[in-house]
Design a protein around this motif. Sequence first.
Motif, PDB file in Angstrom:
ATOM      1  N   UNK A   1     -27.274  33.065 -50.625  1.00 23.57           N
ATOM      2  CA  UNK A   1     -27.296  32.512 -49.278  1.00 23.57           C
ATOM      3  C   UNK A   1     -27.219  33.880 -48.453  1.00 23.57           C
ATOM      4  N   UNK A   2     -28.189  34.103 -47.505  1.00 27.70           N
ATOM      5  CA  UNK A   2     -28.589  35.164 -46.773  1.00 27.70           C
ATOM      6  C   UNK A   2     -28.399  35.163 -45.353  1.00 27.70           C
ATOM      7  N   UNK A   3     -27.726  36.082 -44.419  1.00 32.54           N
ATOM      8  CA  UNK A   3     -28.006  36.086 -43.269  1.00 32.54           C
ATOM      9  C   UNK A   3     -28.885  37.293 -42.901  1.00 32.54           C
ATOM     10  N   UNK A   4     -30.024  36.789 -41.743  1.00 32.38           N
ATOM     11  CA  UNK A   4     -31.116  37.874 -41.611  1.00 32.38           C
ATOM     12  C   UNK A   4     -31.388  38.020 -40.022  1.00 32.38           C
ATOM     13  N   UNK A   5     -31.661  39.212 -39.951  1.00 33.47           N
ATOM     14  CA  UNK A   5     -32.099  39.600 -38.386  1.00 33.47           C
ATOM     15  C   UNK A   5     -33.418  40.164 -38.377  1.00 33.47           C
ATOM     16  N   UNK A   6     -34.467  39.689 -37.893  1.00 34.48           N
ATOM     17  CA  UNK A   6     -35.963  40.136 -37.627  1.00 34.48           C
ATOM     18  C   UNK A   6     -36.172  40.365 -36.368  1.00 34.48           C
ATOM     19  N   UNK A   7     -36.483  41.441 -35.942  1.00 33.10           N
ATOM     20  CA  UNK A   7     -37.016  41.957 -34.464  1.00 33.10           C
ATOM     21  C   UNK A   7     -38.159  42.338 -34.518  1.00 33.10           C
TER      22      UNK A   7
ATOM     23  N   UNK B   1     -36.386  36.756 -51.144  1.00 30.34           N
ATOM     24  CA  UNK B   1     -36.451  36.516 -49.915  1.00 30.34           C
ATOM     25  C   UNK B   1     -37.661  37.396 -49.095  1.00 30.34           C
ATOM     26  N   UNK B   2     -37.876  38.443 -49.610  1.00 31.44           N
ATOM     27  CA  UNK B   2     -38.740  39.517 -49.139  1.00 31.44           C
ATOM     28  C   UNK B   2     -40.246  38.687 -49.051  1.00 31.44           C
ATOM     29  N   UNK B   3     -40.560  38.095 -50.039  1.00 28.76           N
ATOM     30  CA  UNK B   3     -41.875  37.539 -50.002  1.00 28.76           C
ATOM     31  C   UNK B   3     -41.936  36.275 -49.149  1.00 28.76           C
ATOM     32  N   UNK B   4     -40.723  35.496 -48.870  1.00 31.57           N
ATOM     33  CA  UNK B   4     -40.809  34.633 -47.761  1.00 31.57           C
ATOM     34  C   UNK B   4     -40.801  35.319 -46.552  1.00 31.57           C
ATOM     35  N   UNK B   5     -40.252  36.327 -46.287  1.00 35.04           N
ATOM     36  CA  UNK B   5     -40.450  37.016 -44.906  1.00 35.04           C
ATOM     37  C   UNK B   5     -41.854  37.560 -44.608  1.00 35.04           C
ATOM     38  N   UNK B   6     -42.501  38.221 -45.664  1.00 30.15           N
ATOM     39  CA  UNK B   6     -43.563  38.691 -45.557  1.00 30.15           C
ATOM     40  C   UNK B   6     -44.639  37.660 -44.971  1.00 30.15           C
ATOM     41  N   UNK B   7     -44.467  36.567 -45.860  1.00 36.31           N
ATOM     42  CA  UNK B   7     -45.469  35.418 -45.225  1.00 36.31           C
ATOM     43  C   UNK B   7     -45.350  34.416 -44.016  1.00 36.31           C
ATOM     44  N   UNK B   8     -43.981  34.782 -43.463  1.00 34.78           N
ATOM     45  CA  UNK B   8     -43.952  34.214 -42.321  1.00 34.78           C
ATOM     46  C   UNK B   8     -44.587  35.134 -41.240  1.00 34.78           C
ATOM     47  N   UNK B   9     -43.997  36.251 -41.585  1.00 31.56           N
ATOM     48  CA  UNK B   9     -44.329  37.273 -40.461  1.00 31.56           C
ATOM     49  C   UNK B   9     -45.778  37.311 -40.334  1.00 31.56           C
ATOM     50  N   UNK B  10     -46.371  37.260 -41.582  1.00 36.25           N
ATOM     51  CA  UNK B  10     -48.098  37.580 -41.678  1.00 36.25           C
ATOM     52  C   UNK B  10     -48.674  36.290 -41.020  1.00 36.25           C
ATOM     53  N   UNK B  11     -48.141  35.143 -41.433  1.00 36.79           N
ATOM     54  CA  UNK B  11     -48.694  33.836 -40.806  1.00 36.79           C
ATOM     55  C   UNK B  11     -48.614  33.957 -39.190  1.00 36.79           C
ATOM     56  N   UNK B  12     -47.373  34.285 -38.922  1.00 39.46           N
ATOM     57  CA  UNK B  12     -47.123  34.316 -37.113  1.00 39.46           C
ATOM     58  C   UNK B  12     -48.214  35.460 -36.628  1.00 39.46           C
ATOM     59  N   UNK B  13     -48.146  36.399 -37.063  1.00 37.21           N
ATOM     60  CA  UNK B  13     -49.117  37.666 -36.610  1.00 37.21           C
ATOM     61  C   UNK B  13     -50.517  37.151 -36.809  1.00 37.21           C
ATOM     62  N   UNK B  14     -50.834  36.536 -37.897  1.00 37.73           N
ATOM     63  CA  UNK B  14     -52.477  36.135 -37.694  1.00 37.73           C
ATOM     64  C   UNK B  14     -52.585  35.095 -36.659  1.00 37.73           C
TER      65      UNK B  14
ATOM     66  N   UNK C   1     -38.372  47.282 -40.605  1.00 42.73           N
ATOM     67  CA  UNK C   1     -37.273  46.778 -41.347  1.00 42.73           C
ATOM     68  C   UNK C   1     -36.743  45.797 -40.675  1.00 42.73           C
ATOM     69  N   UNK C   2     -35.632  45.103 -41.741  1.00 42.28           N
ATOM     70  CA  UNK C   2     -34.730  43.956 -41.040  1.00 42.28           C
ATOM     71  C   UNK C   2     -33.594  44.087 -41.594  1.00 42.28           C
ATOM     72  N   UNK C   3     -32.461  43.393 -41.079  1.00 45.54           N
ATOM     73  CA  UNK C   3     -31.160  43.416 -41.520  1.00 45.54           C
ATOM     74  C   UNK C   3     -31.110  42.212 -42.381  1.00 45.54           C
ATOM     75  N   UNK C   4     -30.549  42.404 -43.644  1.00 45.75           N
ATOM     76  CA  UNK C   4     -30.239  41.542 -44.489  1.00 45.75           C
ATOM     77  C   UNK C   4     -28.796  41.472 -45.030  1.00 45.75           C
TER      78      UNK C   4
END
Length: 177
Positions: A13-19, A74-87, A111-114
């Motif tokens: 279980x992870x806490x993340x901050x993405x900006x 988790x990095x793969x999940x974030x990469x995909x979320x950010x990629x889809x959003x950005x697209x 970078x992001x906080x994990x």
Amino acid sequence: MPNYRRIWCPGGTYFFTHALRVRHGNDLLVRHIDVLRDSVRTVRRSHPFQIHGWVVLPDHLHCLIELPPGEADFALRWRLIKMLFSHDVPADEWRSKILLRRRERGIWQRRYWEHLIRDDEDFRRHLDYIHINPLKHGLVQRVSDWPYSTFHRDVEDGLYPLDWAGDPQADVDLYDD
């Protein structure tokens, strides 16, 4: 150069901050909240994770998620979320020559906080931090007034009272972004 080290814990279980890369005055995340939600839903279908807490602010987000047993990527999940959003959001941001050459949007900070959650107290502290964030940033007078948060779900589930942290003068002892 900093030496970033990630903790990879299968089923963790992870806490993340993405900006966003440009934070000041940027409301991209709430302006395109439906795109962000769709991106998360799409990724969860192919790479599941459980959402324990989430808040989206104009220029950053915080969340508390749990990976399935045996999975740690988790990095793969974030990469995909950010990629889809950005697209899927309009390409109207300023981009440097370097970003253009790399064919990058430059929406997100690199970078992001994990943080790997260690115990129940750590979990609760981070969940509270997620939900108090709109109040902390002066976006609302009561946590319940912010629409882009799992706080409302957690009130329905009996985890929080509706008026939790509703007093803007209250001293909330949570660490900063």
